[in-house]
Design a protein around this motif. Structure first.
Motif, short mmCIF file in Angstrom:
data_model
loop_
_atom_site.label_atom_id
_atom_site.label_comp_id
_atom_site.label_asym_id
_atom_site.label_seq_id
_atom_site.Cartn_x
_atom_site.Cartn_y
_atom_site.Cartn_z
N SER A 136 0.82 -1.21 0.00
CA SER A 136 0.00 0.00 0.00
C SER A 136 0.86 1.26 0.00
CB SER A 136 -0.93 -0.02 1.22
OG SER A 136 -1.74 1.13 1.25
N ALA A 137 1.94 1.25 0.80
CA ALA A 137 2.82 2.42 0.86
C ALA A 137 3.63 2.58 -0.42
CB ALA A 137 3.75 2.28 2.07
N ALA A 138 4.03 1.45 -1.04
CA ALA A 138 4.90 1.52 -2.21
C ALA A 138 4.22 2.18 -3.40
CB ALA A 138 5.37 0.12 -2.59
N THR A 139 2.89 2.16 -3.45
CA THR A 139 2.21 2.84 -4.55
C THR A 139 2.38 4.35 -4.47
OG1 THR A 139 0.14 2.87 -3.27
CG2 THR A 139 0.50 1.00 -4.75
N LYS A 140 2.80 4.86 -3.31
CA LYS A 140 3.04 6.31 -3.14
C LYS A 140 4.52 6.65 -3.25
CE LYS A 140 -1.31 6.70 -1.63
NZ LYS A 140 -1.67 5.29 -1.49
N PHE A 141 5.38 5.62 -3.41
CA PHE A 141 6.82 5.86 -3.47
C PHE A 141 7.21 6.53 -4.78
CE2 PHE A 141 8.33 2.18 -0.49
CZ PHE A 141 7.81 2.88 0.58
#
Length: 610
Positions: A136-141
């Motif tokens: 979930s966080a990596a989609t904002k990386f």
């Protein structure tokens, strides 16, 4: 009350913003300090309440400013404190997801490494929850953060067990489906490289390619260039003909299958046209099929079975079927015909090749049956003459007999069509002397139940004029030849498909003759009352014998129904018709037209009242 403390603090901040503006910062600091105290507690309820309060701050833009919250999170290492909680509880993970997504763009390499290392020594359920937070966080990386994460994934891929590797594949697929295009391209590259590793188990290879394909299935048009690139990479693997051949064909098929419309620029060709015309994928498929058969034959010393493996993962049968499925898909999806040279090469590879296996030959025969419409008529004729007719009928399997029967029937039917179109009667009379007729006669003599061939043409008969009107009596139909029966049925637009015996053709012609006779008797009665009642309303010459779909009206002859009438012809015909009418007849027509219009108008008014 821990559940209402944050509501009280939020209310105090709203009051301060109106009454005591100099105390707003003090209220915000108090709010964050209480959150910090509750996060540091080991009690599950306290941590859950702190995450709820933090989620409300993040989701509410009118609360504490985001820059103040971000600075506070980094200063007090809130991320590590949140992840030290009960990650194995799904409710806790859902609350933590909002917090992790908020802090993701500002995560440092140390933060990503800290989250990654937390999964070591944990249960599979806890690992699942941690990886879902990372996905979930990596989609904002950004790309730098993503490369850092991919580095950790790559290190784990080399050392972890198969179950963890499967979870890593799912992680990369989830990131690829949710991130932006530049990050998705990086994820696709990683999945592609993983799938090309040697000694990879087939189930894991299928999983990698499935996740790779799902990145494209989001329907984003910006990914069309990426899809084109990976189709060309599959073509490169096909031309190399190395150990990744069958996987490349399967993946190429799936990429083209999930490309229903051409979303590329109009100036660029679609994927199939690009592969066929520029990269000659059809020739490459046939060459690859021939090479695979030869390699398997040499490796097994001629003892090829259905379970013989091609590359340690796929069987020889799967390899042949994958080649043929892709070839069929390219022809049908691209609206292409397979040229005669390629069809002969494919026949020689699958059917007459001495290195071909029995199941490979059956697959080939089935392909030539199901894909017969992918050859044009000239190719069908030439293929029958040069290849199919050379089959030994005494040793054919049921599938081979079906293939022979299909191409033989089409060969005869096409010869009949060409003979019918020919206007030179002398050319038809010499039809029996052509080499193709000799092929027919030899085929019929070896066939147990032959399809009725076109019989030798007699110079005394004019086949071009043989129609239903040439039959004088019902009994004379039994004396007609097979070709005459076929011509009568085709001229009357009656299908002869499936008629393999002369008796079937005779029964159809007799039924047609009886129907035509009844129609003439009925027309004779009608003509006494109104001579023009049964005439075609377009040409006013032929009788009505055509039904218009879908309305079902009977108003034209077959010729006008199929081809219509040119405006100039219609104008000239109407002028001649009007000039031949008397004044009384013209007045009668006009009066009838007015009555018809009045009836239509009355019907409209009745419907309107209802």
């Amino acid at each position: 009350s821990a559940s209402s403390i944050f509501e009280l603090l939020t209310t105090l901040r709203k009051i301060s913003s109106v009454v005591w503006e100099n105390r707003v910062a003090q209220m915000e600091e108090l709010h964050l300090n209480i959150l910090l105290k509750m996060v540091n507690l080991s009690d599950f309820n306290a941590k859950m309440n702190s995450l709820k309060g933090l989620s409300k701050i993040i989701e509410n833009p009118t609360s504490i400013p985001r820059d103040i919250v971000s600075k506070w999170i980094i200063e007090h290492s809130i991320l590590s404190k949140v992840l030290e909680g009960d990650i194995d509880q799904i409710q806790y993970v859902e609350k933590a997801r909002t917090f992790v997504d908020f802090i993701a763009p500002s995560m440092l390499k140390e933060d990503i490494e800290m989250i990654w290392k937390m999964q070591h020594g944990r249960s599979l359920a806890t690992v699942d929850h941690l990886l879902s937070l990372i996905a979930s966080a990596a989609t904002k990386f950004n790309l730098e953060q993503l490369n850092c994460l991919i580095g950790f994934i790559d290190n784990s891929w080399k050392t972890e067990t198969i179950p963890i590797k499967e979870k890593l594949i799912e992680l990369l697929g989830a990131i690829g489906r949710g991130c932006q295009e530049d990050s998705a391209a990086r994820v696709l590259e990683v999945l592609w490289d993983m799938a090309h590793e040697d000694r990879l188990h087939r189930s894991m290879l299928d999983h990698l390619l499935y996740c790779h394909l799902r990145v494209f299935s989001e329907g984003r048009s910006s990914y069309d260039e990426l899809k084109r690139d990976y189709c060309l990479k599959c073509m490169t693997d096909l031309q190399r003909n190395q150990g990744w051949l069958v996987s490349a064909l399967k993946h190429l098929y799936e990429l083209l299958l999930h490309n229903p419309t051409n979303t590329f620029k109009r100036s660029e060709p679609d994927l199939i046209s690009l592969l066929v015309h520029k990269h000659d994928v059809i020739s490459a498929l046939i060459r690859s099929l021939s090479t695979c058969q030869l390699d398997v034959w040499n490796k097994t010393h001629g003892h090829v079975t259905i379970d013989t493996l091609v590359d340690g993962r796929f069987t020889h049968q799967e390899s042949i079927k994958t080649h043929l499925d892709l070839l069929s898909f390219l022809l049908k999806k691209g609206n292409l015909y397979l040229i005669l040279k390629r069809s002969e090469e494919l026949w020689d590879t699958l059917i007459t090749n001495e290195n071909a296996s029995s199941f490979g030959r059956e697959l080939g025969l089935n392909w030539f049956i199901t894909c017969v419409e992918d050859f044009n008529r000239d190719s069908q004729l030439a293929l029958f003459e040069k290849r199919v007719s050379k089959l030994d009928l005494t040793s054919l399997s049921p599938k081979g007999f079906e293939c022979y029967k299909l191409y033989f029937a089409r060969y005869n039917l096409e010869r009949f069509r060409r003979a019918k179109r020919s206007s030179n009667v002398s050319n038809k009379s010499t039809l029996s002397n052509t080499p193709s007729s000799n092929i027919n006669s030899s085929c019929v003599s070896e066939h147990s139940e032959p399809i009725a061939p076109i019989e030798d043409a007699s110079p005394k008969l004019n086949y071009a004029c043989m129609t239903l009107n040439d039959i004088s009596t019902l009994e004379s139909i039994d004396d007609l030849t097979t070709q005459q029966l076929q011509q009568i049925l085709v001229h009357s637009y009656v299908s002869i498909a499936g008629c393999v015996e002369k008796s079937e053709l005779t029964s159809k012609v007799k039924l047609l003759y009886r129907d035509e006779k009844q129609k003439k008797e009925s027309n004779a009665k009608i003509s006494k009352e109104d001579p023009n009642e049964n005439l075609c309303k377009v040409c006013l010459d032929a009788n009505i014998d055509c039904v218009v779909l879908n309305c079902g009206h009977l108003c034209t002859c077959i010729r006008c129904g199929l081809f219509g009438e040119r405006p100039a012809e219609r104008r000239k015909r109407l002028q001649n018709l009007i000039s031949s009418l008397s004044d009384n007849e013209i007045a009668k027509i006009l009066r009838k037209n007015e009555e018809d219009n009045e009836k239509v108008e009355d019907t409209r008014q009745i419907k309107a009242k209802k």
